[in-house]
Design a protein around this motif. Structure first.
Motif, PDB file in Angstrom:
ATOM      1  N   ALA A 151       0.847  -1.194   0.000  1.00  0.00           N
ATOM      2  CA  ALA A 151       0.000   0.000   0.000  1.00  0.00           C
ATOM      3  C   ALA A 151       0.887   1.250   0.000  1.00  0.00           C
ATOM      4  CB  ALA A 151      -0.946  -0.020   1.197  1.00  0.00           C
ATOM      5  N   PHE A 152       1.255   1.725   1.178  1.00  0.00           N
ATOM      6  CA  PHE A 152       2.027   2.962   1.285  1.00  0.00           C
ATOM      7  C   PHE A 152       3.443   2.728   1.775  1.00  0.00           C
ATOM      8  CE2 PHE A 152      -2.451   4.017   1.619  1.00  0.00           C
ATOM      9  CZ  PHE A 152      -2.560   4.956   0.601  1.00  0.00           C
ATOM     10  N   GLY A 153       3.843   1.452   1.827  1.00  0.00           N
ATOM     11  CA  GLY A 153       5.205   1.134   2.228  1.00  0.00           C
ATOM     12  C   GLY A 153       5.391   1.194   3.735  1.00  0.00           C
ATOM     13  N   MET A 154       6.592   0.859   4.150  1.00  0.00           N
ATOM     14  CA  MET A 154       6.943   0.908   5.561  1.00  0.00           C
ATOM     15  C   MET A 154       7.605   2.249   5.848  1.00  0.00           C
ATOM     16  SD  MET A 154       5.719  -1.883   6.563  1.00  0.00           S
ATOM     17  CE  MET A 154       6.311  -2.038   8.245  1.00  0.00           C
ATOM     18  N   PRO A 155       7.466   2.734   7.092  1.00  0.00           N
ATOM     19  CA  PRO A 155       8.131   4.002   7.421  1.00  0.00           C
ATOM     20  C   PRO A 155       9.644   3.886   7.214  1.00  0.00           C
ATOM     21  CG  PRO A 155       6.631   3.324   9.184  1.00  0.00           C
ATOM     22  CD  PRO A 155       6.726   2.173   8.215  1.00  0.00           C
ATOM     23  N   ASN A 205       7.332  10.582   6.132  1.00  0.00           N
ATOM     24  CA  ASN A 205       6.762   9.337   5.614  1.00  0.00           C
ATOM     25  C   ASN A 205       5.285   9.573   5.334  1.00  0.00           C
ATOM     26  OD1 ASN A 205       8.802   7.111   5.773  1.00  0.00           O
ATOM     27  ND2 ASN A 205       8.977   7.893   7.860  1.00  0.00           N
ATOM     28  N   HIS A 206       4.710   8.784   4.410  1.00  0.00           N
ATOM     29  CA  HIS A 206       3.270   8.863   4.166  1.00  0.00           C
ATOM     30  C   HIS A 206       2.559   8.576   5.483  1.00  0.00           C
ATOM     31  CE1 HIS A 206      -0.741   7.968   2.743  1.00  0.00           C
ATOM     32  NE2 HIS A 206      -0.412   8.533   1.596  1.00  0.00           N
ATOM     33  N   PRO A 207       1.516   9.340   5.829  1.00  0.00           N
ATOM     34  CA  PRO A 207       0.818   9.125   7.110  1.00  0.00           C
ATOM     35  C   PRO A 207       0.313   7.690   7.290  1.00  0.00           C
ATOM     36  CG  PRO A 207       0.018  11.123   6.049  1.00  0.00           C
ATOM     37  CD  PRO A 207       0.961  10.464   5.078  1.00  0.00           C
ATOM     38  N   LEU A 208       0.086   6.968   6.193  1.00  0.00           N
ATOM     39  CA  LEU A 208      -0.415   5.590   6.301  1.00  0.00           C
ATOM     40  C   LEU A 208       0.698   4.554   6.123  1.00  0.00           C
ATOM     41  CD1 LEU A 208      -3.796   5.945   4.385  1.00  0.00           C
ATOM     42  CD2 LEU A 208      -3.399   5.959   6.854  1.00  0.00           C
TER      43      LEU A 208
END
Length: 152
Positions: free
Chosen positions: A73-77, A129-132
């Motif tokens: 989805a949005f990857g890992m931080p 990082n993306h919030p999700l």
């Protein structure tokens, strides 16, 4: 034009509505809120391969829900996306509080949102990082339109 031109495949331009939910069922995002469907192009790099694979083969009017692990989805931080910024870099009229999202101007003129993670003295920790990132999500999609490259 054959009907197969309306099936999502490589290089398809897809217009769709989506509802994005977190693992606990709470809504994270939805195109339906403002009734503005999203437009995406398969293979342009903006979607992960797994997300594209979930859309592949769908056609106009199809509805499908699929769960994506964080990596798909949005990857890992990424720890490299967390910065410590001096408090003096913020204007006096910008309140800097934990949880706030602030847009930071980039050299190319675009803006990058960052989440304030902590404020300690003159040091402000900003997470780009993306919030999700790191979250498993469920996408509920409804395909509105499909255009394929080379089809008219």
């Amino acid at each position: 034009m054959t009907n197969s031109a309306l099936i999502i495949g490589d290089n398809s331009e897809v217009i769709l509505h989506f509802d994005l939910k977190l693992e606990d069922g709470s809504a994270a995002d939805s195109t339906r809120v403002n009734n503005k469907p999203a437009k995406m192009v398969m293979g342009d790099g903006s979607l992960t391969k797994n997300f594209e694979d979930c859309l592949r083969g769908l056609t106009i009017g199809d509805k499908k829900a699929f769960k994506l692990a964080a990596d798909d989805a949005f990857g890992m931080p990424n720890p490299d996306n967390i910065y410590h910024v001096d408090r003096t870099k913020f204007t006096a009229d910008t309140p800097v509080e934990e949880g706030m999202i602030i847009a930071f101007a980039q050299p190319d003129g675009s803006e990058l949102p960052g989440v304030i993670r902590s404020v300690a003295g003159h040091s402000v920790t900003v997470d780009f990082n993306h919030p999700l990132a790191g979250q498993d999500v469920t996408f509920d999609v409804e395909i509105i339109d499909v255009k394929n490259a080379g089809a008219d």
